[in-house]
Design an enzyme around this catalytic site. Structure first.
Site, PDB file in Angstrom:
ATOM      1  CG  ASP A 337      -2.386   0.790   1.357  1.00 30.37           C
ATOM      2  OD1 ASP A 337      -2.272   1.416  -0.207  1.00 30.37           O
ATOM      3  OD2 ASP A 337      -2.058   1.505   2.374  1.00 30.37           O
ATOM      4  CB  THR A 339      -1.623   6.150   2.422  1.00 33.52           C
ATOM      5  OG1 THR A 339      -1.367   6.581   0.955  1.00 33.52           O
ATOM      6  CG2 THR A 339      -1.168   7.142   2.885  1.00 33.52           C
ATOM      7  CG  ASP A 582      -2.051   1.616   6.828  1.00 33.48           C
ATOM      8  OD1 ASP A 582      -3.010   1.666   6.170  1.00 33.48           O
ATOM      9  OD2 ASP A 582      -1.137   2.384   7.009  1.00 33.48           O
TER      10      ASP A 582
END
Length: 826
Positions: A337, A339, A582
């Site tokens: 991911d 970010t 996350d």
């Protein structure tokens, strides 16, 4: 209604403060958020302290223990009560009665090994338990009208538990309040679509919030909440279900099948056929049975895994399932991911571009109001708040929020409606430009240039109708572009370079614009960063999707369900996939990936389904996990060859003794000495040494390809020496001389196997092999050690003959290993 944090990627930023409820008609106060008064539910303010104490006294508390590892009792039981410990224990007791203490040394070695295993796993347990406390979820509960974070096990029946995006439902309950509350129950029901919850609807532990917010009243706590028990069981630390451990179990099963008939034949041969001295026959029979058991292999595997847990624990890496160390070492594709992984959470606004002649001051006012209306801002909205703080130039007073649209990963925007000061009502959307604007819009070209520079762009658009009207986004009027600069993680480039060196493909999967993500990845040196693909154009056919995944490195505008499909597509091509994330939009993909890796600051849901949690939130920790897994797998494969070579030559020697009707050549003390010097001590060091070899599949096949020919050669050479010695020696003491010659050959051949396995050589590996050879030499030349181990070379002809046979066997070993390596690969 409460607006939730959003960013242009459609990713919720976890770890921020809990949302404070905002009255739909309250004036926005930038300093003192307005508390929502009781919503008509008698329990909206939560239990009182007295009520909590009363429920605790009645035992109505969530007392299901959060266990990250086996208890001390389970550890001792698993290490002591094994099939082979039972066999060796019985043989040890027999030897204590019929033979000198030196023939019982193997029993003391097993006791020491078992003790080491217990101590190491206990150390791993303590490490895991301490890390689990750090990463434990802290739900927010209302008591005495005040919201506070408590431990999960402190929740009592009737508690009002608040929920926000990414929060996991920790006990069963009934919804008390709901603000567009959407809960994903796929981990329980298998149904992928989120369920919209309203007041009075049930919620189950193990589900998680994907959008909106609210609160629920706990109706089942502790062991009554069945789903909580499932979640606890699923998250328990375990030592099983890995290819390595199942492979060893398979090997031990076959060893048992071979050992039983061979041992029976040996017993009959030594006790009945030869009619030797009873005690001597028993000792030599035990001497033939004990080395067939690769008892140290299971121990060494557990120790290697346990030490791996401790090592990773020191780097703030929580391994929730032990095989994850092994699994990540086998990974050949890592899906990242952007970010929070390649970029840090914080961002900065570089400019705001009004569109269509919009008034710049008015745009700033809208952004200021949007920022003030959200008590739980994510990174991009926080950047807006920092640039346009409430109460700044232009003020922020007088605007009241009348409606809010919580963020959704599938939607990729959120919005809010206001009543302006001395003005008409207005509704606004803030989110991804290429989602809010129609294809072909001229503004998209301008945005494309910004994305190519690695900048993130949000579009502020005005809604002409109701905020939640069908197709509201389609008719939105573009008002301004908000340009954000992302902060790159300083260690991300090195981590990407590491994976490239290890031939691990890296795929960046983000909800953000593909071009922008590709530019960021390019700045970090990701190979193939220019190969970007907008997931809205991703083929739906699994095979075509797998091809697209293999051909491209960067994917943008990916929905949560697409992330899951992408992982499945890669797995369908035989790839072992690791997924990092996350946010709540990563949960489904994390669950389906071979290895799920969550950041410690991630949502409760991601931490619950991930096998590995990086508590320091550093992507740079992953290479350490990969290296630890490769060390464990590569080294256990090496030492397994040592152990199983011994098993093979022990079984073959027993069979040859039965077939030739001769005394078994060794006493237990001889094989205890050989095992210690050629297997036990060196295997311990080799199992814990650094090893960067790529993990290979088919553990059993790979080990047996080398162990079987090595064991056959060792047995043949040893028995040849024994037969020659039987013709060479005669008279009293002949058997001891024959045993010594055979022991010398077996030691030298076993040392050559060790020397091959120790490659590639380093100074300490050479020193290890030399030290083991020196140890055997000391036994041969020190008189009291000669007597203790019953090892004394007689004459010069036969000892040198034993050396010659060992040299020929060593040459044959080299040939067979190279032949196997060429035919089957290293």
């Amino acid at each position: 209604m409460t607006q939730r944090a959003l960013d242009s990627s459609g990713e919720q930023t976890p770890g921020s403060p809990r949302p404070t409820k905002i009255d739909a008609g309250a004036e926005l106060d930038p300093v003192h958020p307005v508390e929502l008064p009781p919503s008509g539910h008698p329990d909206a303010t939560g239990l009182t302290t007295a009520e909590v104490a009363e429920r605790v006294a009645r035992g109505e508390v969530n007392d299901v223990p959060v266990r990250s590892s086996r208890s001390l009792t389970e550890i001792v039981r698993a290490n002591v009560f094994t099939r082979f410990n039972l066999i060796i224990g019985v043989l040890w007791v027999i030897m204590l009665f019929v033979a000198p203490i030196q023939d019982s040394l193997f029993g003391f070695v097993i006791v020491a090994n078992t003790g080491i295993g217990i101590i190491q796993e206990w150390r791993a347990k303590k490490t895991l338990d301490s890390l689990a406390v750090i990463g434990e979820a802290k739900p927010t509960v209302r008591r005495d009208g005040v919201a506070a974070e408590i431990s999960t096990h402190e929740i009592v029946l009737g508690d009002v538990v608040e929920l926000g995006p990414g929060d996991k439902v920790v006990v069963d309950g009934t919804v008390a309040e709901a603000d567009s509350l959407e809960i994903d129950e796929s981990l329980l029901t298998g149904e992928a679509d989120p369920v919209l919850k309203r007041a009075g609807d049930p919620v189950m532990s193990g589900s998680f919030v994907v959008a909106g917010g609210g609160a629920f009243t706990a109706t089942k706590v502790g062991r009554e909440a069945y789903a909580a028990q499932l979640a606890e069981e699923a998250s328990r630390f375990t030592l099983v279900h890995s290819e390595l451990r199942s492979g060893i179990s398979t090997i031990l099963k076959y060893v048992t099948w071979m050992m039983v008939p061979t041992a029976i034949g040996l017993i009959i041969s030594q006790l009945v056929v030869k009619d030797n001295n009873f005690k001597d026959s028993v000792a030599r029979t035990v001497g033939g049975i004990v080395p067939m058991i690769p008892e140290g292999l299971v121990l060494l595997t557990s120790v290697a895994f346990a030490i791996g847990v401790v090592r990773l624990g020191r780097k703030q890496c929580l391994v929730q399932e032990l095989p994850a160390i092994e699994g990540l070492a086998r990974v050949d594709v890592v899906c990242l991911d952007k970010t929070g992984t390649l970029t840090e959470g914080g961002m900065d606004i570089t400019e705001v571009r009004p569109l269509g002649g919009s008034d710049e001051a008015y745009v700033h006012q809208v952004l200021r109001s949007l920022g003030s209306s959200d008590p739980r801002p994510n990174a991009s909205l926080q950047a807006i708040i920092d640039a346009y703080p409430a109460g700044g130039e232009g003020g922020g007073k007088g605007w009241t929020v009348t409606d809010a649209m919580p963020f959704s990963s599938a939607r990729k925007y959120s919005g809010a409606a206001f009543t302006e000061t001395d003005g008409p009502p207005s509704a606004w959307l803030l989110g991804a430009p290429d989602v809010l604007l129609p294809d072909g819009d001229g503004t998209l070209t301008e945005i494309e240039h910004l994305n190519e520079q690695g900048l993130r762009v949000l579009l502020l658009a005005r809604v002409r109708g109701e905020l939640d009207a069908p197709g509201a986004a389609d008719g939105a009027e573009p008002t301004a572009l908000v340009v954000l600069e992302q902060r790159l993680r300083p260690d991300a480039g090195e981590t990407l370079a590491y994976f490239a060196q290890q031939n691990v493909a890296t795929k960046v999967i983000s909800g953000d614009n593909a071009v922008s993500v590709g530019a960021v990845a390019g700045k970090l040196g990701l190979a193939g960063a220019e190969n970007t693909l907008d997931a809205r154009r991703m083929p739906t056919d699994p095979d075509e999707m797998a091809t697209a995944m293999e051909e491209n490195a960067v994917f943008g505008r990916v929905t949560p369900q697409q992330k899951r499909d992408m992982v499945a597509a890669l797995q369908s091509r035989g790839h072992t996939v690791a997924m990092t994330g996350d946010g709540v939009n990563d949960v489904l993909a994390l669950k389906d990936a071979d290895i799920g890796v969550s950041m410690g600051s991630g949502s409760e849901a991601t931490r619950a389904v991930a096998q590995i949690v990086l508590l320091n939130n550093s992507f740079a920790t992953l290479p350490s996990v990969v290296a630890e897994g490769r060390r464990v797998i590569g080294n256990i494969t090496r030492v397994a060859t040592l152990f199983l070579t011994k098993t093979v030559y022990s079984v073959l020697l027993a069979i040859l003794v039965v077939c030739f009707q001769v005394e078994y050549p060794f006493l237990p003390r001889h094989l205890t000495l050989l095992s210690t010097l050629t297997i036990g001590v060196p295997a311990f060091f080799l199992a814990l040494a650094p090893n960067k070899e790529r993990a290979q599949p088919h553990f059993v096949r790979r080990v047996m390809r080398y162990a079987i020919p090595s064991g056959v050669i060792a047995a043949a050479a040893t028995f040849t020496t024994y037969l020659v010695a039987r013709h060479h020696y005669s008279g009293p003491g002949a058997l001891e001389a024959e045993t010594s010659a055979a022991t010398l050959t077996l030691f030298l051949v076993s040392m050559w196997v060790l020397a091959i396995i120790a490659r590639p050589y380093t100074w300490w590996r050479i020193g290890l092999v030399a030290a083991m050879g020196l140890g055997f030499l000391i036994v041969l030349v020190v008189p009291w050690l000669q007597d203790f181990f019953a090892l004394k070379l007689v004459g010069t002809t036969m000892p040198w003959g034993a050396v010659g046979i060992a040299v020929a066997a060593a040459a044959l070993l080299e040939f067979s290993w190279r032949l196997v390596g060429r035919r089957f690969g290293a």
